[in-house]
Design a protein around this motif. Sequence first.
Motif, PDB file in Angstrom:
ATOM      1  N   THR A 140       0.804  -1.219   0.000  1.00  0.00           N
ATOM      2  CA  THR A 140       0.000   0.000   0.000  1.00  0.00           C
ATOM      3  C   THR A 140       0.837   1.269   0.000  1.00  0.00           C
ATOM      4  N   ASP A 141       1.792   1.389   0.910  1.00  0.00           N
ATOM      5  CA  ASP A 141       2.615   2.599   0.999  1.00  0.00           C
ATOM      6  C   ASP A 141       4.036   2.394   0.496  1.00  0.00           C
ATOM      7  N   CYS A 142       4.353   1.193   0.078  1.00  0.00           N
ATOM      8  CA  CYS A 142       5.729   0.868  -0.302  1.00  0.00           C
ATOM      9  C   CYS A 142       6.094   1.514  -1.641  1.00  0.00           C
ATOM     10  N   THR A 143       7.312   1.990  -1.730  1.00  0.00           N
ATOM     11  CA  THR A 143       7.825   2.573  -2.971  1.00  0.00           C
ATOM     12  C   THR A 143       9.124   1.876  -3.380  1.00  0.00           C
ATOM     13  N   ARG A 144       9.207   0.596  -3.083  1.00  0.00           N
ATOM     14  CA  ARG A 144      10.437  -0.144  -3.334  1.00  0.00           C
ATOM     15  C   ARG A 144      10.366  -0.892  -4.667  1.00  0.00           C
ATOM     16  N   ALA A 145      11.435  -0.767  -5.429  1.00  0.00           N
ATOM     17  CA  ALA A 145      11.576  -1.518  -6.678  1.00  0.00           C
ATOM     18  C   ALA A 145      12.463  -2.727  -6.400  1.00  0.00           C
ATOM     19  N   PHE A 146      12.262  -3.786  -7.177  1.00  0.00           N
ATOM     20  CA  PHE A 146      13.100  -4.977  -7.043  1.00  0.00           C
ATOM     21  C   PHE A 146      13.168  -5.684  -8.380  1.00  0.00           C
ATOM     22  N   LEU A 147      14.155  -6.557  -8.512  1.00  0.00           N
ATOM     23  CA  LEU A 147      14.268  -7.398  -9.699  1.00  0.00           C
ATOM     24  C   LEU A 147      13.570  -8.721  -9.393  1.00  0.00           C
ATOM     25  N   ASP A 148      12.537  -9.015 -10.135  1.00  0.00           N
ATOM     26  CA  ASP A 148      11.756 -10.234  -9.923  1.00  0.00           C
ATOM     27  C   ASP A 148      12.504 -11.420 -10.516  1.00  0.00           C
ATOM     28  N   ALA A 149      13.057 -12.250  -9.646  1.00  0.00           N
ATOM     29  CA  ALA A 149      13.785 -13.437 -10.085  1.00  0.00           C
ATOM     30  C   ALA A 149      12.948 -14.702  -9.895  1.00  0.00           C
ATOM     31  N   SER A 150      11.663 -14.536  -9.596  1.00  0.00           N
ATOM     32  CA  SER A 150      10.822 -15.718  -9.395  1.00  0.00           C
ATOM     33  C   SER A 150      10.641 -16.463 -10.712  1.00  0.00           C
ATOM     34  N   ARG A 151      10.419 -17.753 -10.622  1.00  0.00           N
ATOM     35  CA  ARG A 151      10.305 -18.588 -11.807  1.00  0.00           C
ATOM     36  C   ARG A 151       9.171 -18.111 -12.725  1.00  0.00           C
ATOM     37  N   ALA A 152       8.041 -17.784 -12.146  1.00  0.00           N
ATOM     38  CA  ALA A 152       6.885 -17.363 -12.946  1.00  0.00           C
ATOM     39  C   ALA A 152       6.851 -15.849 -13.200  1.00  0.00           C
ATOM     40  N   HIS A 153       7.833 -15.139 -12.679  1.00  0.00           N
ATOM     41  CA  HIS A 153       7.892 -13.678 -12.807  1.00  0.00           C
ATOM     42  C   HIS A 153       6.604 -13.024 -12.318  1.00  0.00           C
ATOM     43  N   ASN A 154       6.155 -13.461 -11.134  1.00  0.00           N
ATOM     44  CA  ASN A 154       4.911 -12.927 -10.579  1.00  0.00           C
ATOM     45  C   ASN A 154       5.061 -12.463  -9.134  1.00  0.00           C
ATOM     46  N   ARG A 155       6.274 -12.141  -8.731  1.00  0.00           N
ATOM     47  CA  ARG A 155       6.504 -11.620  -7.379  1.00  0.00           C
ATOM     48  C   ARG A 155       5.785 -10.285  -7.243  1.00  0.00           C
ATOM     49  N   ARG A 156       5.059 -10.110  -6.156  1.00  0.00           N
ATOM     50  CA  ARG A 156       4.240  -8.920  -5.984  1.00  0.00           C
ATOM     51  C   ARG A 156       4.773  -7.957  -4.932  1.00  0.00           C
ATOM     52  N   TRP A 157       5.519  -8.462  -3.974  1.00  0.00           N
ATOM     53  CA  TRP A 157       5.949  -7.626  -2.853  1.00  0.00           C
ATOM     54  C   TRP A 157       7.462  -7.619  -2.750  1.00  0.00           C
ATOM     55  N   CYS A 158       7.979  -6.540  -2.171  1.00  0.00           N
ATOM     56  CA  CYS A 158       9.426  -6.436  -1.998  1.00  0.00           C
ATOM     57  C   CYS A 158       9.932  -7.529  -1.064  1.00  0.00           C
ATOM     58  N   GLY A 159       9.140  -7.878  -0.063  1.00  0.00           N
ATOM     59  CA  GLY A 159       9.521  -8.926   0.867  1.00  0.00           C
ATOM     60  C   GLY A 159       8.318  -9.441   1.620  1.00  0.00           C
TER      61      GLY A 159
END
Length: 182
Positions: A140-159
């Motif tokens: 909701t308030d997060c402004t963090r970017a990350f490189l999605d290394a998940s197999r399906a490329h569907n990571r939604r949250w920074c952590g």
Amino acid sequence: MSFEFVAGNLALDFVATVAERRTTAVERIPTPSDLAQWLADAGVVDAPPAVGAESYARAIALRELIWALLTTDDSRPLPADAVEALNAGAAGPAPTAALSPDRSVATTADLDACLTAIARAAVDVFRPANRVRLTWCEGTDCTRAFLDASRAHNRRWCGMAGCGDRAKAAAYRARRRARASR
């Protein structure tokens, strides 16, 4: 202070040292000594380097430059002066790793070399293979970017420890309220 390194890229983790940029803008490295510790915790160097007020200001300027480049609308070219400044920062000396006879490795650098490592990581974000993996946290308030290394490329949250847990807990509460209202 403890820091999180979940972005998959040094520069993205550095930019995230300001949390919730669009709301509270929490500064996670408010002092030169915090910056020095962050550099050691991030693995740029083995021990915190010396950081003075002037060099701290240069580091913060680099962080904000990277943020500006990351948030430039994809339909527009990147500002030439910002690209030139980042490239100049990436052209400096890098941290030095040295092997000892006992097989230990020590990585050392002054702040300028540490900033070069961050600038090079920022340039790396814009490589085509990484640019397609660059994702923004759905928190909701997060402004963090990350490189999605998940197999399906569907990571939604920074952590999962922060944004992911909050999102899942909110979804659970919403499902419970929906069931209770039936």
